[in-house]
Structure formats: C-alpha cells, structure tokens
Design a protein around this motif. Structure first.
Motif, PDB file in Angstrom:
ATOM      1  N   ARG A  97      -5.162   0.094   0.084  1.00 47.11           N
ATOM      2  CA  ARG A  97      -5.142   2.443  -0.393  1.00 47.11           C
ATOM      3  C   ARG A  97      -5.525   2.586   1.133  1.00 47.11           C
ATOM      4  NH1 ARG A  97      -6.226   3.318  -6.186  1.00 47.11           N
ATOM      5  NH2 ARG A  97      -5.303   5.138  -5.637  1.00 47.11           N
ATOM      6  N   THR A  98      -5.826   3.718   2.379  1.00 45.07           N
ATOM      7  CA  THR A  98      -5.370   4.542   2.806  1.00 45.07           C
ATOM      8  C   THR A  98      -5.772   5.453   2.537  1.00 45.07           C
ATOM      9  OG1 THR A  98      -5.970   4.631   5.143  1.00 45.07           O
ATOM     10  CG2 THR A  98      -3.916   4.510   4.311  1.00 45.07           C
ATOM     11  N   TYR A  99      -6.964   6.381   3.204  1.00 51.23           N
ATOM     12  CA  TYR A  99      -6.453   7.870   3.382  1.00 51.23           C
ATOM     13  C   TYR A  99      -7.376   8.491   4.788  1.00 51.23           C
ATOM     14  CZ  TYR A  99      -8.399  12.818   3.736  1.00 51.23           C
ATOM     15  OH  TYR A  99      -8.090  13.865   4.076  1.00 51.23           O
ATOM     16  N   GLU A 100      -5.934   9.148   5.756  1.00 55.08           N
ATOM     17  CA  GLU A 100      -6.034   9.463   6.716  1.00 55.08           C
ATOM     18  C   GLU A 100      -5.703  11.167   7.238  1.00 55.08           C
ATOM     19  OE1 GLU A 100      -5.907   7.922   9.579  1.00 55.08           O
ATOM     20  OE2 GLU A 100      -6.178   6.021   9.469  1.00 55.08           O
ATOM     21  N   ASN A 101      -6.585  11.430   8.234  1.00 59.52           N
ATOM     22  CA  ASN A 101      -6.758  13.435   8.028  1.00 59.52           C
ATOM     23  C   ASN A 101      -6.139  13.404   9.907  1.00 59.52           C
ATOM     24  OD1 ASN A 101      -9.067  12.775   9.389  1.00 59.52           O
ATOM     25  ND2 ASN A 101     -10.577  13.593   7.813  1.00 59.52           N
ATOM     26  N   GLN A 102      -6.046  12.003  10.624  1.00 56.24           N
ATOM     27  CA  GLN A 102      -5.898  12.850  12.125  1.00 56.24           C
ATOM     28  C   GLN A 102      -4.484  11.925  12.401  1.00 56.24           C
ATOM     29  OE1 GLN A 102      -7.384  13.373  14.594  1.00 56.24           O
ATOM     30  NE2 GLN A 102      -9.329  14.742  12.820  1.00 56.24           N
ATOM     31  N   PHE A 103      -4.322  10.528  11.750  1.00 60.80           N
ATOM     32  CA  PHE A 103      -3.114  10.084  12.907  1.00 60.80           C
ATOM     33  C   PHE A 103      -2.204   9.589  11.345  1.00 60.80           C
ATOM     34  CE2 PHE A 103      -6.151   9.686  16.098  1.00 60.80           C
ATOM     35  CZ  PHE A 103      -5.504  10.147  16.845  1.00 60.80           C
ATOM     36  N   VAL A 104      -0.781   9.499  11.859  1.00 62.81           N
ATOM     37  CA  VAL A 104      -0.686   8.048  10.512  1.00 62.81           C
ATOM     38  C   VAL A 104      -0.530   7.438  10.417  1.00 62.81           C
ATOM     39  CG1 VAL A 104       2.234   7.349  10.272  1.00 62.81           C
ATOM     40  CG2 VAL A 104       2.718  10.168  10.760  1.00 62.81           C
ATOM     41  N   GLN A 119       2.849  -4.187  11.719  1.00 66.32           N
ATOM     42  CA  GLN A 119       4.272  -4.000  10.702  1.00 66.32           C
ATOM     43  C   GLN A 119       4.999  -4.898  10.044  1.00 66.32           C
ATOM     44  OE1 GLN A 119       5.756  -0.649  12.884  1.00 66.32           O
ATOM     45  NE2 GLN A 119       3.618   0.200  12.862  1.00 66.32           N
ATOM     46  N   GLU A 120       5.410  -6.123  10.720  1.00 71.48           N
ATOM     47  CA  GLU A 120       5.717  -6.785   9.541  1.00 71.48           C
ATOM     48  C   GLU A 120       4.978  -7.413   8.516  1.00 71.48           C
ATOM     49  OE1 GLU A 120       6.404 -10.195  12.230  1.00 71.48           O
ATOM     50  OE2 GLU A 120       6.903  -9.179  13.576  1.00 71.48           O
ATOM     51  N   ARG A 121       4.052  -6.812   7.901  1.00 74.85           N
ATOM     52  CA  ARG A 121       3.160  -7.516   6.654  1.00 74.85           C
ATOM     53  C   ARG A 121       4.206  -6.756   5.467  1.00 74.85           C
ATOM     54  NH1 ARG A 121       1.741  -9.726   4.265  1.00 74.85           N
ATOM     55  NH2 ARG A 121      -0.177  -8.622   3.443  1.00 74.85           N
ATOM     56  N   LEU A 122       4.282  -5.724   6.274  1.00 71.42           N
ATOM     57  CA  LEU A 122       5.094  -4.768   5.077  1.00 71.42           C
ATOM     58  C   LEU A 122       6.036  -5.123   4.255  1.00 71.42           C
ATOM     59  CD1 LEU A 122       4.560  -1.019   6.616  1.00 71.42           C
ATOM     60  CD2 LEU A 122       3.224  -2.110   4.776  1.00 71.42           C
ATOM     61  N   GLU A 123       6.906  -6.725   4.952  1.00 73.70           N
ATOM     62  CA  GLU A 123       8.239  -7.058   4.750  1.00 73.70           C
ATOM     63  C   GLU A 123       7.577  -8.563   4.222  1.00 73.70           C
ATOM     64  OE1 GLU A 123      10.512  -7.818   8.346  1.00 73.70           O
ATOM     65  OE2 GLU A 123       9.858  -5.198   8.908  1.00 73.70           O
ATOM     66  N   SER A 124       6.249  -9.053   4.012  1.00 73.20           N
ATOM     67  CA  SER A 124       6.340 -10.045   3.274  1.00 73.20           C
ATOM     68  C   SER A 124       4.877  -9.532   2.568  1.00 73.20           C
ATOM     69  CB  SER A 124       5.192 -10.813   4.743  1.00 73.20           C
ATOM     70  OG  SER A 124       4.125  -9.972   4.974  1.00 73.20           O
ATOM     71  N   GLY A 125       4.949  -8.434   1.531  1.00 78.15           N
ATOM     72  CA  GLY A 125       4.914  -8.606   0.001  1.00 78.15           C
ATOM     73  C   GLY A 125       3.451  -7.363   0.275  1.00 78.15           C
ATOM     74  N   ALA A 136      11.206   4.808   0.517  1.00 78.28           N
ATOM     75  CA  ALA A 136      12.042   4.545  -0.352  1.00 78.28           C
ATOM     76  C   ALA A 136      11.429   2.372  -0.605  1.00 78.28           C
ATOM     77  CB  ALA A 136      13.922   4.543   0.023  1.00 78.28           C
ATOM     78  N   SER A 137      10.822   2.223  -0.122  1.00 82.69           N
ATOM     79  CA  SER A 137      10.597   1.230  -0.123  1.00 82.69           C
ATOM     80  C   SER A 137       9.786   1.401  -1.334  1.00 82.69           C
ATOM     81  CB  SER A 137       9.811   0.429   0.810  1.00 82.69           C
ATOM     82  OG  SER A 137      10.640   1.137   2.479  1.00 82.69           O
ATOM     83  N   ARG A 138       9.979  -0.014  -1.761  1.00 81.74           N
ATOM     84  CA  ARG A 138       8.682  -0.581  -3.428  1.00 81.74           C
ATOM     85  C   ARG A 138       7.551  -0.608  -3.164  1.00 81.74           C
ATOM     86  NH1 ARG A 138      12.497  -4.253  -7.619  1.00 81.74           N
ATOM     87  NH2 ARG A 138      10.928  -4.036  -8.865  1.00 81.74           N
ATOM     88  N   ASN A 139       7.563  -0.956  -2.024  1.00 82.72           N
ATOM     89  CA  ASN A 139       6.062  -1.256  -2.184  1.00 82.72           C
ATOM     90  C   ASN A 139       4.941  -0.715  -1.018  1.00 82.72           C
ATOM     91  OD1 ASN A 139       6.799  -1.874  -0.164  1.00 82.72           O
ATOM     92  ND2 ASN A 139       5.713  -3.454   0.807  1.00 82.72           N
TER      93      ASN A 139
END
Length: 293
Positions: free
Chosen positions: A125-132, A169-175, A209-212
C-alpha cells in the motif's frame, strides 16, 4: 520454541528471495539475543563490530558472514550442531545475489534492500504526492522521472535505469497486490511533455481494471489530509514471522520501519487516506476526464 523448531519453519519460506532470508535470519538472531538479555553492544563486541552493525544484521539490511553468525550463536547459547547448522545454512543461502544484482552499477545499496522486499511482498500500500508509483510508470514517464536526479547520465545508463524499473513491474503479474493513493498533483504535473503524460494517465486507467491493482486519486478539494508528512509505502509479506515494513525514500537514503507500533500507525494513516480519497470508480472517472482534457 527452540531454534531448531523455529528454523524448521523459516527454511520453508521464500527460497528465491535472499532479502527475505536475511530478514528471517536476522529476526531469529534478534529473538535469541533478547531471550538471553544480551545488548547489541555486547553482541557487536563478540564479532568485532558496532551495535549499529548488529542492528543492520537483525533487520536483514546487510549480508551475513558465516563466522559472525557462528560467533553470535555461540554467544546466544546455541551450541547443539542440530540447531546451529540450519541457521548457518540459511546465512549461506541469504548471501545469494538477487535478480537485480546485474543492475548494481545503477542501483544504490539502500534501494537494493527495498527491491528485495518488494520482490517478496504479497501486498504493498503506497501514498505518493510527487510521482506515479514506480510499479505503475510507463517507460517514457519513468525516464522523465529518472532524468530529474540523473541529468548527466549517458543514454546507456538511462536505458539500464529504466529497464530496472520496468523489470520490477513484473511482480504485478505474479501475485503482488498494489493499492496506491495518488495525490492529484501527481497526474497534473507534466513530466516528459503532454504525450508522455497522456500515455501515463491512459496506463493508469488500464491497470485499474486489474483485480490486484487499486488506484485512488486524492483531489485538491479535500484540503489537508492524513499524510501531511509525505510519501510512504507499507509492505506486507506472506510469512507470518515477517513484520510489516514501512518504507520512506529520501534523496540519498531511505528509512525502513518494522516495529509494530510504527507500522500500525502508518496503516491507520493509510486507511484514513483511502477513506478521504476518491473511490476507485470515481478515480476512473477522474482520470477519464483528465485524459479527455
């Protein structure tokens, strides 16, 4: 619980993540030290090191020397070979290089710890106020962000820095589950020009649109909010022995907090941010309006 029985559980976790193995070993060493009532100063003296090094070892922030682990185990009264060997084996496994090792020329040591944690986390869980958030950046947007701090970097170095970020970013594709609250200023600030920002906002719309993946925008009209102190991330792991870790990045270093009192406080702040921000559906509509503008 004996060192042997505890380590029997630890060895079953995350065999591919040296960072997590270091944290698990450090956690076990900290437990053994505190049970014996030994100070960090005395533990450091036994391995010819400072109390600060003991702290880093127990947090899993540095690699372990077999000799140091052996000396600490002796100090902590772990003399049975059946109890010592699993911990010594774990120290050897924990020193194996991660996938990011090939990027060490462009990777500061303080951020290497975070990448290892990110690779082992089950949720962030992350909060960002400068960059994506880095896990949601497009290559062109990432390049624009990286150039702010490395304007003199060669093209080859920039390409490697961008590749490191996109590989993460590949971590987002593995759970991995990612829940990001992003200040409106982030998507209003034009980095890399209009085309880069348009592509980045379209990408944010796509990933929602991704569930995770959950994205929430914190609009300007909310005024002040709970995260007045700046951006931070909370990493949670599938291993119950591992505490949540709060990560806060600075210009040339980073702060890692793993005490329950700290992580619980930041989780409460994150929960309030999620309530104050636009809902995920409202965020999608916000991004669609922004993209059309």
């Amino acid at each position: 619980m004996s060192a042997e029985s505890a380590e029997g559980k630890l060895l079953s976790y995350s065999p591919g993540s040296p960072t997590v193995l270091r944290i698990l070993l450090g956690t076990q060493l900290r437990r053994l030290r505190t049970v014996k009532g030994i100070s960090r100063e005395d533990a450091g003296y036994s391995i010819r090191a400072s109390h600060a090094k003991i702290s880093r070892l127990e947090l899993g922030q540095v690699s372990f020397k077999q000799r140091d682990v052996a000396d600490l185990l002796t100090l902590y009264g772990v003399t049975d070979p059946a109890e010592r060997q699993p911990l010594l084996d774990l120290a050897q496994q924990a020193n194996a290089p991660g996938w990011w090792h090939k990027y060490t020329d462009v990777l500061p040591s303080w951020f290497e710890v975070y990448i290892g944690l990110e690779g082992a986390a089950s949720s962030i869980r992350t909060y960002e106020n400068q960059f994506v958030p880095g896990l949601l950046q497009t290559p062109d947007y990432a390049r624009a962000v990286i150039e702010l701090a490395h304007e003199k970097a060669t093209r080859e170095e920039m390409d490697r820095r961008v590749a490191l970020r996109t590989t993460r970013q590949e971590r987002l594709e593995s759970g991995l589950t990612l829940w990001a609250v992003i200040d409106e200023a982030v998507v209003r600030r034009r980095l890399g020009g209009p085309d880069t920002m348009r592509e980045q906002i379209a990408h944010l719309l796509e990933v929602t649109a991704s569930r995770n993946i959950t994205v929430q925008i914190m609009p300007f009209d909310r005024g002040g909010h709970a995260a007045a102190g700046g951006p931070f991330s909370i990493l949670r792991f599938p291993e119950r022995e591992l505490p949540d870790v709060v990560y806060m990045e600075q210009l040339t270093s980073a702060l890692y907090l793993d005490k329950p009192a700290d992580s619980d406080h930041y989780m409460e702040v994150m929960d309030r941010l999620s309530i104050q921000a636009e809902t995920p559906n409202e965020t999608r509509r916000f991004l669609e309006r922004l993209l059309s503008d």
